[in-house]
Design an enzyme around this catalytic site. Structure first.
Site, short mmCIF file in Angstrom:
data_model
loop_
_atom_site.label_atom_id
_atom_site.label_comp_id
_atom_site.label_asym_id
_atom_site.label_seq_id
_atom_site.Cartn_x
_atom_site.Cartn_y
_atom_site.Cartn_z
N TYR A 343 0.83 -1.12 -0.04
CA TYR A 343 -0.08 -0.26 -0.08
C TYR A 343 1.06 1.42 -0.17
CZ TYR A 343 -4.04 -2.80 1.18
OH TYR A 343 -5.25 -3.67 1.06
N GLU A 408 -2.78 -7.78 -2.60
CA GLU A 408 -3.24 -6.55 -2.13
C GLU A 408 -2.48 -5.27 -2.46
OE1 GLU A 408 -4.97 -5.95 1.90
OE2 GLU A 408 -5.46 -7.89 1.97
C1 NOJ Z 1 -4.44 -5.26 4.59
C2 NOJ Z 1 -5.59 -6.16 4.99
O1 NOJ Z 1 -5.16 -7.61 4.67
C3 NOJ Z 1 -6.91 -5.86 4.87
O2 NOJ Z 1 -7.94 -6.61 5.75
C4 NOJ Z 1 -7.01 -4.36 5.09
O3 NOJ Z 1 -8.51 -4.05 4.91
C5 NOJ Z 1 -6.36 -3.63 3.97
N1 NOJ Z 1 -5.05 -3.94 4.21
C6 NOJ Z 1 -6.53 -2.12 4.18
O4 NOJ Z 1 -6.09 -1.74 5.32
#
Ligand code: NOJ
Length: 499
Positions: A343, A408
């Protein structure tokens, strides 16, 4: 069926799509000059992700057992922003077909979702199976496949059965075997249909729920001890599940990994001390879990620092547990690809923070943000697209260029006109392509967090990561596409033209 409002102008996207697709078709991939790589390689998979507790609701429906998050949010409502919980959330337990249609509408090829352990095993143990829970995931998987979407299944995304927490949860060594038994049932039940498995989501986050400052359920705050102990058992559990799959289910041909996490750790200055601090930051986050599964044991720097500090505290046993020789063998080589959650990036410099004992003190580094990095609606997330490329490169160098899937990546923005989210994806995709074409990283997929707004843990519903918005005041939980969903729709359509 909820309404799927599509906003924005189709024409401009369409012409862009055609122009870009044409340039890609005229020149084959390797003949394109690097700067002209506007598209991902053929076969690259795009998907979207969610997790059971964050989207399902149905917290006690049809025989589901209680998870640590159900328990904690009920017992301590003030733990979460605006006293919210995920009792109903997106109600995907009842509305999963709408989610599948959204994925299809946008054009995602993969759906990464998690199984709620207490929904299928209310007490956490295989001695009692909740058939309604088993059926729910079977129906979801069948519906995905019927719509041409591949399931990627996470076995543990933080909602541990409360019955197992009552005997110590991830602090109890028995959890490794109990997880293996749960995994066995899941592989047996769904393995002929599911070919992508993530055993544990963000083990580096889970350890903070045991050892951090009120990070999440079960919220034990065992600084510098509970974190290392829970991490140890997460690794033992993962190793056992992987070996079991190899032994009993390899004929299913699935691929397994964890979803590793952390920030990209960028040295604040080019001083030797800051470069070493950034390296410690990597090894105490991604490395904590990736090093054992790729190399067989903890990163040497973790071993050295935690042993040294434990000794100085007068302990005769290190706070970082030791694996037996047998465990090292069991854990070494237990991922088929690198699941990477990215992220944001942190600037790292040498320095010490935190109580004694604690992970932050052991790791001995300080974090900050570069003031030029744009902020977001989440205080921890600054926009640093080059971080995703640097991190992929680091993973390539550390573990001999493993196959990598970005499991993610996403951006919180509440507005329906979420242009910043579009720009986040655009810039991160572009850096990912550079990692592929220029750095030769073996990246084969990306799953967007998230398809729909959902329960963002302690932030409740105040951080919205969905490319589709959800009206949490509407009993029907109406889902509406944001601009970013439409942008992705065109982006993915364009990608499909080169398949
Ligand atoms: C990582 C996590 O796996 C997920 O559950 C969360 O919502 C996201 N980051 C965003 O913070």
């Amino acid at each position: 069926m909820a309404q799927h409002t599509v906003v924005g102008s189709r024409m401009s996207y369409l012409s862009l799509t055609l122009i870009l697709a044409f340039s890609q078709l005229v020149f084959s991939d390797d003949k394109l000059p690097i700067a002209a790589h506007t598209m991902f390689p053929k076969g690259f998979m795009f998907g979207a992700a969610t997790a059971a507790y964050q989207v399902e609701g149905g917290w006690n429906a049809d025989g589901k057992g209680m998870s640590v998050w159900d328990n904690y949010t009920h017992e301590h409502p003030d733990f979460v922003a605006l006293n919210e919980n995920a009792d109903v959330s997106d109600d995907s337990y009842h509305l999963y077909k709408e989610d599948v249609q959204l994925l299809k509408t946008i054009g995602f090829q993969v759906y990464r979702f998690s199984i709620s352990w207490p929904r299928v095993l209310p007490n956490g143990r295989t001695s009692y199976v909740n058939q309604a829970g088993i059926d729910y995931y079977m129906n979801l998987i069948d519906d995905l496949l019927a719509n041409g979407i591949e399931p990627m299944v996470t076995l543990f995304h933080w909602d541990l059965p409360q019955a197992l927490e009552d005997i110590g949860g991830w602090l109890n060594p028995d959890i490794a075997q109990l997880f293996e038994e749960y995994a066995d049932l899941m592989f047996k039940t769904y393995g002929d249909k599911v070919k992508w498995w993530i055993t544990i989501n963000e083990p580096f986050s889970v350890v903070w729920f045991y050892g951090g400052n009120s990070a999440g359920a079960p919220n034990l705050n065992l600084h510098g001890t509970g974190d290392y102990l829970s991490g140890h058992n997460l690794l033992r559990a993962h190793g056992k599940a992987y070996r079991l799959y190899q032994k009993k289910y390899s004929h299913q041909g699935g691929k397994l990994s964890m979803a590793f996490c952390g920030p990209m750790c960028q040295p604040k200055t080019d001083s030797k001390d800051d470069i070493a601090a950034a390296e410690r930051c990597y090894q105490f986050s991604y490395g904590w879990f990736a090093h054992p599964v790729f190399r067989g044991d903890y990163p040497p720097v973790m071993r050295e620092l935690v042993d040294k500090n434990s000794k100085e505290e007068g302990r005769t046993v290190s706070r970082l547990p030791y694996f037996t020789e047998e465990e090292i063998k069991e854990i070494n080589g237990t991922v088929d690809f690198f699941g990477m959650n990215y992220y944001t990036t942190n600037l790292i410099n040498d320095g010490v923070i935190g109580d004694f004992p604690s992970v932050t003190r052991d790791a001995h580094y300080l974090t900050s943000f570069d003031p030029s990095w744009p902020s977001s609606e989440a205080d921890w997330l600054k926009i640093v697209p080059q971080g995703i490329r640097l991190l992929a490169k680091k993973v390539k160098e550390e573990y001999n260029n493993p196959t990598l899937i970005v499991t993610e990546n996403g951006y919180p923005q509440a507005s329906m006109d979420d242009y910043e989210r579009i720009s986040y994806f655009e810039s991160h995709f572009s850096e990912l392509r550079r990692a592929i074409y220029e750095d030769k990283c073996n990246i084969i997929g990306h799953t967007t967090w998230s398809i729909i707004d959902n329960f963002e843990w302690r932030k409740g519903y105040t951080n919205k990561f969905g490319v589709v918005s959800v009206d949490f005041n509407d009993p029907k939980r109406t889902r509406t596409l944001r601009r970013s969903a439409e942008w992705l729709q065109h982006y993915l359509a364009m990608h499909k033209l080169i398949q």
